[in-house]
Scaffold this motif. Structure first.
Motif, mmCIF file in Angstrom:
data_model
loop_
_atom_site.group_PDB
_atom_site.id
_atom_site.type_symbol
_atom_site.label_atom_id
_atom_site.label_comp_id
_atom_site.label_asym_id
_atom_site.label_seq_id
_atom_site.Cartn_x
_atom_site.Cartn_y
_atom_site.Cartn_z
ATOM 1 N N ALA A 1 97.085 -0.198 -38.129
ATOM 2 C CA ALA A 1 97.821 -0.971 -37.614
ATOM 3 C C ALA A 1 98.009 -2.494 -38.494
ATOM 4 C CB ALA A 1 97.413 -1.516 -36.108
ATOM 5 N N ASP A 2 96.692 -2.861 -39.040
ATOM 6 C CA ASP A 2 96.800 -4.172 -39.666
ATOM 7 C C ASP A 2 97.692 -4.035 -41.076
ATOM 8 O OD1 ASP A 2 95.089 -5.215 -37.692
ATOM 9 O OD2 ASP A 2 93.220 -5.065 -38.822
ATOM 10 N N LEU A 3 97.436 -2.770 -41.524
ATOM 11 C CA LEU A 3 98.369 -2.349 -42.539
ATOM 12 C C LEU A 3 99.655 -2.220 -42.360
ATOM 13 C CD1 LEU A 3 98.519 -2.059 -45.899
ATOM 14 C CD2 LEU A 3 97.707 0.466 -45.213
ATOM 15 N N ALA A 4 100.025 -1.760 -41.298
ATOM 16 C CA ALA A 4 101.304 -1.511 -40.881
ATOM 17 C C ALA A 4 102.013 -2.601 -40.674
ATOM 18 C CB ALA A 4 101.468 -0.655 -39.554
ATOM 19 N N LYS A 5 101.213 -3.807 -39.816
ATOM 20 C CA LYS A 5 101.851 -5.078 -39.735
ATOM 21 C C LYS A 5 102.279 -5.708 -40.775
ATOM 22 C CE LYS A 5 100.704 -9.294 -37.103
ATOM 23 N NZ LYS A 5 99.824 -10.074 -36.276
ATOM 24 N N ARG A 6 101.287 -5.616 -41.826
ATOM 25 C CA ARG A 6 101.272 -6.215 -43.159
ATOM 26 C C ARG A 6 102.625 -5.686 -43.734
ATOM 27 N NH1 ARG A 6 98.431 -5.704 -47.773
ATOM 28 N NH2 ARG A 6 97.143 -4.368 -46.906
ATOM 29 N N PHE A 7 102.951 -4.289 -43.504
ATOM 30 C CA PHE A 7 103.802 -3.506 -44.284
ATOM 31 C C PHE A 7 105.315 -4.434 -43.679
ATOM 32 C CE2 PHE A 7 106.092 0.663 -44.531
ATOM 33 C CZ PHE A 7 106.878 0.339 -45.799
ATOM 34 N N LEU A 8 105.191 -4.282 -42.248
ATOM 35 C CA LEU A 8 106.374 -4.693 -41.652
ATOM 36 C C LEU A 8 106.985 -6.307 -42.214
ATOM 37 C CD1 LEU A 8 108.602 -4.786 -39.554
ATOM 38 C CD2 LEU A 8 106.937 -5.266 -37.778
ATOM 39 N N GLU A 9 105.896 -7.154 -42.245
ATOM 40 C CA GLU A 9 106.364 -8.314 -42.733
ATOM 41 C C GLU A 9 106.586 -8.712 -44.032
ATOM 42 O OE1 GLU A 9 106.023 -11.201 -40.979
ATOM 43 O OE2 GLU A 9 105.489 -9.829 -39.160
ATOM 44 N N TYR A 10 106.188 -7.448 -44.792
ATOM 45 C CA TYR A 10 106.624 -7.701 -46.348
ATOM 46 C C TYR A 10 108.163 -7.048 -46.277
ATOM 47 C CZ TYR A 10 106.302 -6.722 -51.501
ATOM 48 O OH TYR A 10 106.621 -6.702 -52.696
ATOM 49 N N VAL A 11 108.576 -6.010 -45.611
ATOM 50 C CA VAL A 11 109.929 -5.085 -45.905
ATOM 51 C C VAL A 11 110.900 -5.874 -45.077
ATOM 52 C CG1 VAL A 11 108.533 -3.216 -46.603
ATOM 53 C CG2 VAL A 11 109.440 -3.471 -44.332
ATOM 54 N N LYS A 12 110.611 -6.558 -44.295
ATOM 55 C CA LYS A 12 111.742 -6.818 -43.123
ATOM 56 C C LYS A 12 112.516 -8.022 -43.954
ATOM 57 C CE LYS A 12 109.283 -10.260 -40.310
ATOM 58 N NZ LYS A 12 108.806 -10.400 -38.927
#
Length: 284
Positions: free
Chosen positions: A273-284
């Motif tokens: 979940a932590d990596l997913a949250k970071r991924f979302l912040e990066y790509v949006k």
């Protein structure tokens, strides 16, 4: 000696014919002959007798064949095991619902994957419901979906909203219109994305709600085909507004149409979940 040489030897042994073996290996007979000779020189003994009947294996050749098959099998097992371990290490998998790759910032997603070796860089699109199911079953760590997923343990955020439009060719009766009602397409030949795409089912439902079934004459797998079919006057296309207007094809707004929303989603209770949250912040 390398595994390629093993494969060359094994093919000649099995075919007994240099020409046939060379064609199967996409090599010239001369090049394959040199490889066989180099193997024999390395072994210090002939492995074949060159005869009118073809390449006849010697006793040494028979032994070499059997041992080389064992070695080849063991090497395949080894590489398969390494690949399996590698896949486990790249545990963070991203799923794409059909059509979403066109809507996201591909360079950004690619850079994140490159900079995080635990992310499995796979760009395969599937049906929206299949991707959502994978996310809910924790088979993937992150998903790009069409529409808001309804699950208490999933966080989702819109990363792209695109207007739904009708694409028409320059000679169509809608060409000079700025907007059409969904009921105006009742008698039209329609080009749509296929059942794999969420939009196909949305179009069917929207038309049914307005009292008719659309005359879908073509179902395609990607947007470029819609553009080409419309350009060649096969019908009108219904799609998110992905293509710029040209002198031959342009988009017409649909009155009261919904937007095509792409959501980025991940399970809040996932180990990633932590990596997913970071991924979302990066790509949006």
């Amino acid at each position: 000696m390398n595994t390629r040489n093993f494969k060359c030897f094994q093919t000649v042994y099995e075919e007994r014919n240099l020409q046939v073996a060379a064609s199967k290996l996409f090599l010239s007979p001369q090049g394959l002959s040199k490889i066989i000779k180099s193997i024999e020189e390395e072994c210090g003994t002939p492995l074949f007798v060159r005869a009118k009947e073809g390449f006849i294996p010697t006793e040494s050749g028979k032994l070499f064949y059997e041992k080389s098959k064992v070695i080849t099998r063991d090497l395949k097992d080894m590489f398969a095991s390494i690949e399996a371990i590698s896949d486990k290490e790249m545990r963070f998998k991203v799923g794409f619902a059909a059509g979403t790759i066109r809507a996201i910032d591909i360079p950004k997603v690619g850079r994140f994957m490159d900079n995080n070796p635990e992310v499995l860089a796979s760009w395969y699109e599937q049906e929206n419901k299949a991707v959502l199911k994978q996310l809910l079953n924790d088979e993937i760590s992150f998903a790009f979906l069409v529409g808001m997923p309804n699950a208490s343990n999933v966080y989702a955020e819109v990363v792209r909203s695109v207007d739904m439009v009708i694409y028409v060719h320059k000679d169509h009766r809608f060409w000079n219109k700025k907007e059409v009602d969904i009921r105006d397409i009742k008698e039209e030949a329609i080009i749509s994305m296929n059942e794999k795409h969420h939009i196909y089912h949305d179009v069917i439902n929207a038309c049914r709600m307005n009292g008719f079934m659309p005359n879908i004459i073509a179902k395609v797998g990607e947007g470029e085909s819609i553009y080409q079919l419309v350009k060649n006057k096969i019908g009108i296309g219904i799609s998110p507004r992905f293509f710029p207007d040209t002198k031959e094809v342009k988009a017409i707004a649909i009155k009261d149409a919904y937007t095509w929303d792409v959501y980025a989603a991940y399970r809040t209770d996932s180990a990633d979940a932590d990596l997913a949250k970071r991924f979302l912040e990066y790509v949006k």
